[in-house]
Write a protein that holds these residues in place. Sequence first.
Motif, PDB file in Angstrom:
ATOM      1  N   GLY A 186     -28.815  27.533  36.542  1.00 14.29           N
ATOM      2  CA  GLY A 186     -28.396  26.708  37.659  1.00 14.29           C
ATOM      3  C   GLY A 186     -27.462  27.452  38.591  1.00 14.29           C
ATOM      4  O   GLY A 186     -27.649  28.641  38.876  1.00 14.29           O
ATOM      5  N   VAL A 187     -26.420  26.774  39.049  1.00 12.70           N
ATOM      6  CA  VAL A 187     -25.446  27.344  39.981  1.00 12.70           C
ATOM      7  C   VAL A 187     -24.113  27.504  39.252  1.00 12.70           C
ATOM      8  O   VAL A 187     -23.524  26.524  38.802  1.00 12.70           O
ATOM      9  N   ASN A 188     -23.655  28.749  39.152  1.00  9.66           N
ATOM     10  CA  ASN A 188     -22.410  29.024  38.428  1.00  9.66           C
ATOM     11  C   ASN A 188     -21.501  29.989  39.180  1.00  9.66           C
ATOM     12  O   ASN A 188     -20.703  30.701  38.575  1.00  9.66           O
ATOM     13  N   SER A 189     -21.606  30.002  40.482  1.00 12.32           N
ATOM     14  CA  SER A 189     -20.736  30.860  41.293  1.00 12.32           C
ATOM     15  C   SER A 189     -19.282  30.448  41.086  1.00 12.32           C
ATOM     16  O   SER A 189     -18.949  29.264  41.094  1.00 12.32           O
ATOM     17  N   GLY A 190     -18.409  31.429  40.902  1.00  9.93           N
ATOM     18  CA  GLY A 190     -16.988  31.166  40.699  1.00  9.93           C
ATOM     19  C   GLY A 190     -16.593  30.979  39.246  1.00  9.93           C
ATOM     20  O   GLY A 190     -15.406  30.908  38.938  1.00  9.93           O
TER      21      GLY A 190
END
Length: 451
Positions: free
Chosen positions: A237-241
């Motif tokens: 998924g999205v795990n930026s940061g």
Amino acid sequence: MAREIEIFLSLTLIFSTIWACKDGQVDQLTARQGLDGFLNANSYPTNSWMFPYYYNIQPQSPFAGYANSYEGRIPFNRKPPGYFANINADYYNSQEGRLGFGWWKPVRHPVAKPECVQQCRPVPQFLDGQAVPVLRAESAASMFQNSNILSPIDVVNACGNNATRNNTYWQSPSTSVSSPCSLTVHLDNKLAQQASPICQIRLDFVSFTTAPPTAGTCTDSSFTVEGATTVAPTICGVNSGQHMYLDVPSSATTPTDVKLIFKFATGTATPSWNIKIAMLPCGATYLAPADCLQYFTSATGKVKSFNWQDAAGALQLNNQNYNICFRTELVAGARATQMCVKPCTVTLGNAFFLTGAGAGPLTGTAADTCSYDFLAIAGGFDPVTGAFFDRYCGSALNTASVCTKIRPFKMTFGTDASEPTAAVTAAPPAIPVSAIVDTANTGFCLDFQEK
């Protein structure tokens, strides 16, 4: 005779000026005086021979309640300068424009940033589409052959490569990628690039976007870690940061290969990532505590489960079983005595939704109702009513905030292997308690504050 005296005095003046300019003493005098004032005001020694990099000094007096300097808070007490170093590096400049004769020309040496532990020279690579200098271990002679400013990074934008340098960035290839795509982080104290034994790796997901999970499971894409002592969960998924700390055996005794692996199904959206890989030396004060996948080192901030997004449709991930740790900070000059968390402010997402179908908050004690998906906060209590609960689940915290006085501050996030679409009846020991239907659980985002 008078003519000879005049020539002698002129030459004396010239060479005196050259000597005074050596190592920039004249140019740095004003800055030196200002810095000495700051260091004296903050209980640091001002040894002129160490100016301007104080890698190994300690405060003259420890903080109240501590035998030594406070948990590596001072960024100069590392040897060699490590992951969080951010200090002035003017020491590496040689003085320009010295006086001389016609055949003598000023020499400009490169400015080596303090994170550059070894002698190095820049080699062009690409970061975000632009050429940047990249750290390369070379001889001192090679270092002084190039006048570019050095940047302590190494960039890898391909699959199947090795990383042996601190502060390596692994970026998704700009061309088509075949699955699996991996990078091997090779740790071995015999390597010239690794001056100190390594005991931990920190991964910073500068950017991370892959296909979302299906009912909580990373089926179309996944990111996994192999070879570390830490058992890192599979994420997608999205795990930026986000970030991870990975424990490894000391590279001085056991060379280790830690493999970072992306897998993705044919036809899925092209994954994109940029991961910073920091190699942390054994004994460093900024290592994460053992068994802490995430470690926060500030008195306030946000902590989020992987793939949590302030967006509709984002789902929590299955099989997430890890500890989240928080360094005990100084608050108003004294060690924090408690930490409180509350849901983040959101616009589209849900700040806390771990189980159920939106029926409301659930808490668990001995008669556990948060057995499968939960956030555990040891000693958690309602600061208004004083009621104690150890586990939290459901679609909201049971109170506006939850606090704990148990130090070191820690939370444990756990999810099982599925998101039930139908109620599950208890059948001990395999199914110890009944499970309710899970509908679009999103995970959590919490603001934390130490007090």
